[in-house]
Structures are given as C-alpha cells and as structure tokens.
Design an enzyme around this catalytic site. Structure first.
Site, PDB file in Angstrom:
ATOM      1  N   SER A  24      40.370  28.802 151.022  1.00  0.00           N
ATOM      2  CA  SER A  24      38.615  29.566 150.316  1.00  0.00           C
ATOM      3  C   SER A  24      37.117  28.495 151.441  1.00  0.00           C
ATOM      4  CB  SER A  24      37.954  30.018 149.028  1.00  0.00           C
ATOM      5  OG  SER A  24      38.215  28.499 148.577  1.00  0.00           O
ATOM      6  N   LYS A  25      36.055  29.526 151.147  1.00  0.00           N
ATOM      7  CA  LYS A  25      35.072  28.178 152.098  1.00  0.00           C
ATOM      8  C   LYS A  25      34.976  26.649 151.441  1.00  0.00           C
ATOM      9  CE  LYS A  25      32.072  31.699 154.093  1.00  0.00           C
ATOM     10  NZ  LYS A  25      31.845  33.264 153.210  1.00  0.00           N
TER      11      LYS A  25
END
Ligand code: GLU
Length: 460
Positions: free
Chosen positions: A239-240
């Site tokens: 994820s980011k």
C-alpha cells in the site's frame, strides 16, 4: 506469434504492481518477436478515459516500454460486446432473466439462512413463457451445471475450480445493455488475439468465468500466467504506506528506469542468483514459466542498492541529463566530470546526488554545530592558515591530485596526521563532516572559493 497485453483500469496513474505485470508481458512479447498491446478497462462506458491512458503512456515512456498498435478503450467497444451478447442469445448459450431485485434478495436470504453459498438458481434458464410485466431483463450466460473448470496456469500449475463452489449463470449484460467485467475481458482478449495473459493473481478467481465466455463463443483459450502479488514486509498487499505506488513518483524520488525495471523483474522472477539485469538480459532470459509461485516482498533497500549500482555505472553525460530534472544544470560547468565522479559513488538516488552536488557548489551558509565541535579544535586555526598560505603559494592547481599534493606538503611540514587538516577543512568547505573527497571538492570550486570558505570558517 505471441501476443500479450496490459489492461489497466483507469486510476489516473500507473501503479507499481501494474508496471511489473506490464514489464513481464512486454518482455515475453518482445523476446518472441510478438506484440504487446494496451487496453484501458474503462468499463463505466461513459467516456474514453484518455487522461488515464496518457498517464500510462507517460510512465511507459519514462521506463522505455513501448506498446504496439492503437490503445483500445473498452468504452469504445460497446457495440462489439453487444454483438457478442446477441450471438450467445441467438445460439441459446445465454438467456434473458427477468428476476427482480427483490426476488434475488429473497433468494439470497433463504440461501444464507440455509448456510448455502448465495447463487442464482437458474430459474429463467429454460424459460419459454411470457416475461413478467415491467421487468427489465438481464442477460445471463449458461454456465456448466456441475463438474470442474481447470485453469492451466503457467505459474501455478493446474488450478481446479468446482463449478458448484464458484459459478452460477452469471450476468453478462445488465438491464441497460452494458456488458459486465468478465465478459468484456474475455471478448477483448480473444478478439485482440491475445495468446498469453500475464496478470496479477488477484484475477485468478475471475478466470473460470472468462473461460466460460471463451467456450461459449467458441474462442481458443489463451495461456494464463497469474503472477503473485507484491507484498510488504508484513505479508500484506503493498500500500501507499510501504512505498510509492505511482510509478512517476519513482522518477521524482530520483530512481532510474533501469533500476526500477530491474527491481520489478526480480520481484517474482529469478534466474539463478543473478541480481543485475540489463534490458537486453531480461529480454534474453525472461520466461513466464519461471515466475515464482509465492508472493514477493517489496524491499526499499534492494531498490536503493540497484539504483546506486546503476548510478555508479552511468556515463557522466547521461547523469548530467537526468540531473536536470532535479534542478541541477551542469552541462556548461567546466569541472562537471570531477564533480560527477566524486558524487556518483555516494548517492543512492538522483535526489541525493543533487543534494551532494549543491552542497559542493554552494558555499555553506552556516556550520553544523556538532561537526564544528568534533572537527574544529584549538590547533585547527593554525593548520588551516598554514594550508591557506600553501595554497596561495602554489600555482597550477587544477586536478584533485594537485590539491592533494598541497595537503601532503602541509601535513609533512607540521608533522601532523591527515585528520588534523581534513576535519576542519571539511567543515570549512562543506559545513559538515560528510560529503565527497576534499581534493575533488577543492578542484571543483577552485582556489579562490576554497580560500574564501576557509576564511569564512576562521572568522566564524
Ligand atoms: N483491469 C484489471 C486491473 O487493472 C486487469 C485485468 C486483466 O489483466 O485481465 O486489475
């Protein structure tokens, strides 16, 4: 001929995981003299998602991947899908289902209460009566009623799906006529002549449905390769928070396309214990049947390591060009060769390199307190003054070795170790105790600037 494709959903940027499947698809097509196609899966059919396509093409351009032919937009292919839905209706392989939403919800509730998997009960499969009034039909495909569907996957081996566990007569067109996801993917891949589908294994569960569509339309099945996801260190989907997901962010962060592609190809594929792969080598060696079966772990240190490898081995001319993006203009700098040689070994990214360069070129505004304390002792003043005098008395100072020679002479005269001059000089020149070699720094900034920086420290 091998035809592969990359089929992103339009998110406005190219995802790092997407670039990996695009790269693998690209390599496999190019290695075989085949084609690598690009299709934008903008299935909301409202408009061509050109902005999304542009973002992808921009990222492709940066890393040097090139797709073949025109970009296909699903939003422009509605008619094609409708024709194929009609074909299935005409041949009796699909049918209109008039079940209302309320009926479907009621059925779901009953099934859930009986602890069964909610599924459509085929009530309109052989319906020949008069359609109920006021109810808009959806189109369902006739899926097999029992048995198994086997996905012969080039990565995972044969994956067997029990029809009763995963399938029902699923909807291929909604009541407003728009087709559904698995239907259009299968139709597109078949019509675009895709022979090898390489994609994330989050799509493995869609594959049986797509196979049903292929078979119903009499299309030949492609080879499937489902690539395990990229995970973070905790074994979760990337994820980011684990690192940038937008490919163009890697450009901003100072990574080179070579390092990024090398990093991505190794996420999920290996060739012995080799770590460094040029594009030529990838093209020579990549085979999707060697893709690892287990998820791969995103590892920033590895990316940094690869990036510094590529930076170290890059020509100064190329570095100059890349550094411009990071605000460093060196083209007409007469000492650029010495400068780049001095910093290229020390930077993990172009951003770090740009910082190092600016620290050399721009006189320090102030001196790091800790560095002063550690590097500037009582005797330092006298040593720096002696060195300044020696510099003034020298002629022909051009190369790092010329400056080194002056340092050697002063060290010998004063009978001190190199550190005694190196540390305070470093503070004077760079304001801190780290940075590139001092000989190089002096050769780059020249005698006058060196003297000016020494004076500034002495005054301080
Ligand atoms: N559009 C899908 C995605 O972005 C990919 C579909 C496919 O490769 O079949 O995840």
């Amino acid at each position: 001929m091998i035809v592969t494709r990359f089929a992103p959903s339009p998110t406005g940027y190219l995802h790092i995981g997407g670039l990996r499947t695009a790269l693998l698809s690209y390599l496999w097509a190019r290695r075989n003299g085949g084609k690598f196609l690009l299709r934008i899966e903008d299935t909301d059919f409202s408009r061509n998602d050109e902005a999304a396509a542009l973002a992808i093409v921009e990222a492709f351009k940066w890393v040097g991947l090139e797709h073949d032919g025109v970009i296909e937009y699903q939003s422009s292919r509605l008619e094609i899908y409708q024709q194929h839905v009609q074909k299935l209706l005409d041949s009796g392989k699909a049918y209109k289902c008039y079940m209302s939403k309320e009926e479907l919800d009621a059925l779901r509730e009953e099934q859930t209460a009986r602890k069964e998997r909610p599924r459509y009960d085929n009530r309109y499969r052989d319906f020949t009566g008069t359609p109920p009034e006021g109810c808009e039909a959806v189109i369902r495909i006739k899926a097999p009623l029992e048995g198994t569907i086997v996905v012969h996957d080039g990565v995972k081996g044969d994956v067997v799906f029990n029809v009763s566990d995963i399938l029902d007569d699923f909807i291929i067109a909604r009541s407003d006529g728009t087709p559904t996801y698995n239907f259009v993917v299968a139709v597109d891949d078949a019509l675009m002549g895709v022979t090898d589908v390489i994609r994330g294994d989050d799509h493995l569960s869609n594959t049986p449905k797509q196979i049903v569509v292929y078979r119903a339309l009499g299309f030949e099945l492609p080879r499937f390769f489902h690539v395990p996801m990229i995970h973070n260190h905790d074994g979760k989907k990337l994820s980011k928070r684990d690192g940038a997901t937008d490919v163009m962010m890697y450009k901003t962060m100072g990574y080179t396309p070579e390092a990024l592609l090398n990093f991505l190809v190794r996420l999920g594929w290996s060739h012995g214990d080799q770590e460094i792969f040029s594009m030529e080598e990838m093209l020579e060696l990549f085979d999707p049947s060697d893709i690892n079966r287990s998820a791969s772990v995103y590892n920033t240190e590895k990316l940094d390591w690869l990036n510094s490898h590529y930076l170290k081995n890059m020509s100064n001319e190329k570095l100059c060009e890349l550094l411009e993006f990071h605000g460093v203009m060196l083209v007409s700098h007469d000492k650029k060769e010495i400068l780049l040689d001095a910093v290229k070994e020390r930077a993990k990214t172009l951003v770090e390199m740009a910082t190092l360069i600016n620290e050399v070129l721009v006189r320090p505004l102030d001196f790091d307190e800790a560095a002063l304390k550690k590097g500037y002792k009582e005797e330092s003043k006298g040593i720096l003054e002696a060195f300044a005098t020696a510099l003034k008395n020298s002629s022909e100072l051009h190369l790092p070795s010329d400056y080194h020679h002056v340092m050697e002479t002063v060290v010998a005269q004063l009978e001190i170790g190199f550190g005694k001059i190196g540390q305070p000089l470093r503070v004077a020149l760079l304001g801190k105790l780290s940075g590139p070699g001092l000989d190089s720094v002096m050769a780059i900034i020249g005698v006058e600037e060196t003297l000016a920086r020494i004076n500034a420290l002495l005054k301080h």
